[in-house]
Design an enzyme around this catalytic site. Structure first.
Site, PDB file in Angstrom:
ATOM      1  N   GLU A  11       0.845  -1.198   0.000  1.00 44.75           N
ATOM      2  CA  GLU A  11       0.000   0.000   0.000  1.00 44.75           C
ATOM      3  C   GLU A  11       0.878   1.245   0.000  1.00 44.75           C
ATOM      4  O   GLU A  11       0.389   2.361   0.166  1.00 44.75           O
ATOM      5  CB  GLU A  11      -0.953  -0.004   1.192  1.00 44.75           C
ATOM      6  CG  GLU A  11      -0.286  -0.164   2.528  1.00 44.75           C
ATOM      7  CD  GLU A  11      -1.289  -0.217   3.667  1.00 44.75           C
ATOM      8  OE1 GLU A  11      -2.041   0.745   3.842  1.00 44.75           O
ATOM      9  OE2 GLU A  11      -1.302  -1.237   4.392  1.00 44.75           O
ATOM     10  N   CYS A  20      -3.490  -3.455   4.265  1.00 45.16           N
ATOM     11  CA  CYS A  20      -2.574  -4.494   4.750  1.00 45.16           C
ATOM     12  C   CYS A  20      -2.960  -5.904   4.304  1.00 45.16           C
ATOM     13  O   CYS A  20      -2.329  -6.879   4.716  1.00 45.16           O
ATOM     14  CB  CYS A  20      -2.485  -4.432   6.278  1.00 45.16           C
ATOM     15  SG  CYS A  20      -1.955  -2.831   6.869  1.00 45.16           S
ATOM     16  N   HIS A  71      -2.670 -10.228  11.874  1.00 45.42           N
ATOM     17  CA  HIS A  71      -2.066  -9.006  11.339  1.00 45.42           C
ATOM     18  C   HIS A  71      -1.710  -8.133  12.547  1.00 45.42           C
ATOM     19  O   HIS A  71      -2.562  -7.866  13.393  1.00 45.42           O
ATOM     20  CB  HIS A  71      -3.081  -8.286  10.430  1.00 45.42           C
ATOM     21  CG  HIS A  71      -2.691  -6.891  10.114  1.00 45.42           C
ATOM     22  ND1 HIS A  71      -1.451  -6.566   9.625  1.00 45.42           N
ATOM     23  CD2 HIS A  71      -3.366  -5.706  10.219  1.00 45.42           C
ATOM     24  CE1 HIS A  71      -1.381  -5.258   9.451  1.00 45.42           C
ATOM     25  NE2 HIS A  71      -2.524  -4.712   9.799  1.00 45.42           N
TER      26      HIS A  71
HETATM   27  N1  COA Z   1       0.743   1.373  31.035  1.00 54.84           N
HETATM   28  C1  COA Z   1       0.152   0.365  30.369  1.00 54.84           C
HETATM   29  N2  COA Z   1      -0.786   0.576  29.381  1.00 54.84           N
HETATM   30  C2  COA Z   1      -1.105   1.858  29.091  1.00 54.84           C
HETATM   31  C3  COA Z   1      -0.531   2.937  29.775  1.00 54.84           C
HETATM   32  C4  COA Z   1       0.447   2.657  30.788  1.00 54.84           C
HETATM   33  N3  COA Z   1       1.049   3.640  31.466  1.00 54.84           N
HETATM   34  N4  COA Z   1      -1.047   4.071  29.262  1.00 54.84           N
HETATM   35  C5  COA Z   1      -1.942   3.701  28.302  1.00 54.84           C
HETATM   36  N5  COA Z   1      -1.968   2.356  28.198  1.00 54.84           N
HETATM   37  C6  COA Z   1      -2.767   1.550  27.281  1.00 54.84           C
HETATM   38  C7  COA Z   1      -4.197   2.018  27.119  1.00 54.84           C
HETATM   39  O1  COA Z   1      -5.005   1.552  28.165  1.00 54.84           O
HETATM   40  C8  COA Z   1      -4.548   1.397  25.780  1.00 54.84           C
HETATM   41  O2  COA Z   1      -4.825   0.024  25.967  1.00 54.84           O
HETATM   42  P1  COA Z   1      -6.129  -0.637  25.269  1.00 54.84           P
HETATM   43  O3  COA Z   1      -5.976  -0.412  23.794  1.00 54.84           O
HETATM   44  O4  COA Z   1      -6.061  -2.068  25.658  1.00 54.84           O
HETATM   45  O5  COA Z   1      -7.307   0.091  25.808  1.00 54.84           O
HETATM   46  C9  COA Z   1      -3.242   1.478  25.007  1.00 54.84           C
HETATM   47  O6  COA Z   1      -2.217   1.704  25.984  1.00 54.84           O
HETATM   48  C10 COA Z   1      -3.177   2.619  24.006  1.00 54.84           C
HETATM   49  O7  COA Z   1      -3.550   3.789  24.670  1.00 54.84           O
HETATM   50  P2  COA Z   1      -4.486   4.853  23.955  1.00 54.84           P
HETATM   51  O8  COA Z   1      -4.740   5.940  24.909  1.00 54.84           O
HETATM   52  O9  COA Z   1      -5.665   4.160  23.339  1.00 54.84           O
HETATM   53  O10 COA Z   1      -3.471   5.350  22.843  1.00 54.84           O
HETATM   54  P3  COA Z   1      -3.692   6.373  21.669  1.00 54.84           P
HETATM   55  O11 COA Z   1      -4.953   7.134  21.800  1.00 54.84           O
HETATM   56  O12 COA Z   1      -2.408   7.109  21.592  1.00 54.84           O
HETATM   57  O13 COA Z   1      -3.872   5.457  20.355  1.00 54.84           O
HETATM   58  C11 COA Z   1      -3.476   3.826  18.660  1.00 54.84           C
HETATM   59  C12 COA Z   1      -3.183   4.265  20.130  1.00 54.84           C
HETATM   60  C13 COA Z   1      -2.875   2.466  18.464  1.00 54.84           C
HETATM   61  C14 COA Z   1      -4.972   3.772  18.408  1.00 54.84           C
HETATM   62  C15 COA Z   1      -2.775   4.863  17.710  1.00 54.84           C
HETATM   63  O14 COA Z   1      -1.398   4.797  17.912  1.00 54.84           O
HETATM   64  C16 COA Z   1      -3.073   4.617  16.250  1.00 54.84           C
HETATM   65  O15 COA Z   1      -4.088   5.064  15.723  1.00 54.84           O
HETATM   66  N6  COA Z   1      -2.193   3.882  15.519  1.00 54.84           N
HETATM   67  C17 COA Z   1      -2.436   3.472  14.157  1.00 54.84           C
HETATM   68  C18 COA Z   1      -3.058   2.097  14.189  1.00 54.84           C
HETATM   69  C19 COA Z   1      -3.235   1.538  12.804  1.00 54.84           C
HETATM   70  O16 COA Z   1      -2.294   1.534  12.054  1.00 54.84           O
HETATM   71  N7  COA Z   1      -4.432   1.072  12.458  1.00 54.84           N
HETATM   72  C20 COA Z   1      -4.756   0.632  11.129  1.00 54.84           C
HETATM   73  C21 COA Z   1      -4.067  -0.560  10.693  1.00 54.84           C
HETATM   74  S1  COA Z   1      -4.882  -2.054  11.061  1.00 54.84           S
END
Ligand code: COA
Length: 389
Positions: free
Chosen positions: A79, A111, A233
C-alpha cells in the site's frame, strides 16, 4: 495436492528507535508503548530503502537454483507502492533476474494485499503444480513525528514462495472472508503519511476477526481447540492480543494459556520491528515458526488477515516437515541485533528525509546502506535501483 508456503524470508533496514527513548521524548509513560501498544523497538527506514528495494532484499534470501526457474508468477502486495501505474513487481523481476515468462503485478488493499496474493498464488499452483509463485508484502509504515500513529510505524518486507509439496505450511483450501466500506485508515494520493482513525480501526478489526473465525470454524466443521496457534495481522502487537482475547472465553483455561503462549512467540519479531502493513501478518507467522517451542508437524495454525478499508480473511495452515529452520532463525536474529540504535532526533531527521512526492530528480548517497539492493534516486523521472552483487 498439498500447496502452500515453501520458503519465507524477511528484510528490515539497519536502523531502529527504542520505544522507551521515544516515550521519554514524547513525555509519555514508557509502559504505554511497551505494554499498552506492545512495542519495544521500531524500524526506521532510510530513504535508500523503498518498497521495491526492501522486497528485493527479502526475496533474494529465498531464491535458489531449484525455485528460480520455476517462478512464473510474481506478486507484490503493498500500500506504499512507488509508482501510480507501473507495478513494483516488474522492478522486482528485473532486480532478482527472474524469468521474463512470468506474470508480474501489484495488489493493493491496505494491509491485506499479501494475503490476496497468497490466495491467488495457491490457486495458480494448484492448476500448475510444476510452477511456483513469489509473493512479497512490503511497505513503509509512516504516520509522522508526534502523531498518535507515531508509535505504530515501522517497515520491511516478507517474501514467500508458494509451491506444491511445501516445506513449511500447507494452506487450507477454504477461507472465510468479510469486507465492508469503512474509513478507518487511508492515504489520499497527495500524501506520504496515512490518515487513521485508530480506535475505530481497532473495533472493526476485532469485529472482522470474530466474524471470519466463527464462520470458518462453522463451515469447516472445526473447533477452536483444533488450532494449535493463531497468528494475526500486527500493526502493533497489542492489536493481535485484543483480537485473541475476544475468543479466549470460548475455550478452557489450559487452552487459553497455550494460545497465549503461542501468541507471545508470534509477536517476538513484530515487537522489534513495528508495522510492516502488508507483511505484518507474515512476520508474525515467521516469528511463531522460529520462536514457538511447542509446535509440531501436522499442527493447524489459524491465520487472520486484515486490511483497513476494510477486508478481513481467516484461513488455516498445516505445518510441514521443514517448518523449523535454525539457519533462518539465526540470520533473523543477526539482522535485528546488528541494527544501529538511533537517538530520537536522529530518527526524526531520517523520517523527515523521506522524499516529497514532487521532489523531481535526485541522487541519494547509498554508501552507508549495506543492503544488497538499494534505491539510488530518480533520474528523468525514472526510479534507479542498484544491486551490490
Ligand atoms: N501502562 C500500560 N498501558 C497503558 C498505559 C500505561 N502507562 N497508558 C496507556 N496504556 C494503554 C491504554 O489503556 C490502551 O490500551 P487498550 O488499547 O487495551 O485500551 C493502550 O495503551 C493505548 O492507549 P491509547 O490511549 O488508546 O493510545 P492512543 O490514543 O495514543 O492510540 C493507537 C493508540 C494504536 C490507536 C494509535 O497509535 C493509532 O491510531 N495507531 C495506528 C493504528 C493503525 O495503524 N491502524 C490501522 C491498521 S490495522
Amino acid at each position: 495436492m498439498n500447496v502452500g508456503i515453501d520458503k519465507i524470508g524477511f528484510f528490515t533496514p539497519n536502523y531502529y528507535v527504542d520505544m522507551v527513548d521515544l516515550a521519554h521524548a514524547r513525555n509519555d509513560d514508557p509502559n504505554k508503548y511497551l505494554i499498552g501498544i506492545g512495542q519495544t523497538e521500531q524500524a526506521v527506514i532510510p530513504n535508500t530503502q523503498d518498497t521495491v528495494a526492501m522486497a528485493a532484499n527479502a526475496a533474494v534470501q529465498i531464491l535458489d537454483d531449484d525455485n528460480r526457474d520455476k517462478i512464473s508468477l510474481i506478486i507484490l502486495g503493498t500500500e506504499t507502492g512507488i509508482d501510480n501505474s507501473k507495478s513494483g513487481a516488474i522492478y522486482l523481476q528485473n532486480l532478482l533476474g527472474l524469468s521474463r515468462h512470468a506474470r508480474a503485478f501489484e495488489i493493493k488493499q491496505a494491509c491485506y494485499g499479501a494475503t490476496a496474493g497468497i490466495q491467488m498464488a495457491k490457486d495458480f499452483v494448484n492448476l500448475h503444480p510444476d510452477q511456483q509463485a513469489l509473493v512479497v508484502g512490503a511497505d513503509v509504515a509512516r504516520y509522522g513525528v508526534e502523531t498518535p500513529g507515531e508509535v505504530t510505524q515501522g517497515g520491511g518486507a516478507v517474501a514467500m514462495t508458494i509451491a506444491a509439496n511445501p516445506e513449511i505450511m500447507k494452506l487450507s483450501k477454504n477461507s472465510s472472508v468479510y469486507s465492508d466500506d469503512i474509513m478507518d485508515f487511508w492515504r489520499p494520493m497527495d500524501r506520504t503519511e496515512a490518515l487513521v482513525d485508530g480506535h475505530y480501526s481497532n473495533d472493526i478489526y476485532q469485529q472482522f476477526f470474530v466474524k471470519t473465525i466463527h464462520d470458518y470454524l462453522e463451515t469447516n466443521d472445526m473447533q477452536l481447540t483444533d488450532l494449535q496457534a493463531l497468528v494475526f495481522h500486527l500493526p502493533y502487537t497489542k492489536m493481535g492480543l485484543k483480537g485473541l482475547r475476544e475468543i479466549l472465553p470460548e475455550v478452557d483455561e489450559a487452552k487459553q494459556k497455550s494460545l497465549l503462549n503461542e501468541f507471545e512467540a508470534s509477536r517476538v519479531y513484530s515487537k522489534r520491528v513495528g508495522n510492516l502493513y502488508t507483511g505484518s501478518l507474515y512476520l508474525s507467522l515467521l516469528s511463531l515458526l522460529d520462536n514457538s517451542t511447542d509446535l509440531k508437524v501436522g499442527d493447524q495454525i489459524g491465520i487472520f488477515s486484515y486490511g483497513s478499508g476494510a477486508q478481513g480473511e481467516f484461513y488455516t495452515g498445516e505445518l510441514q516437515a521443514g517448518f523449523k529452520n535454525p539457519i533462518r532463525k539465526a540470520n533473523m536474529e543477526k539482522m535485528l541485533d546488528s541494527r544501529t540504535r538511533l537517538s530520537v532526533s536522529e530518527y526524526e531527521t531520517m523520517l523527515n528525509q523521506w522524499p516529497k512526492l514532487d521532489a523531481g530528480d535526485y541522487t541519494l548517497d547509498v554508501k552507508n546502506d549495506k543492503a544488497e539492493f538499494t534505491f539510488n534516486g530518480v533520474s528523468e523521472s525514472k526510479r534507479q535501483y542498484q544491486s551490490k552483487n
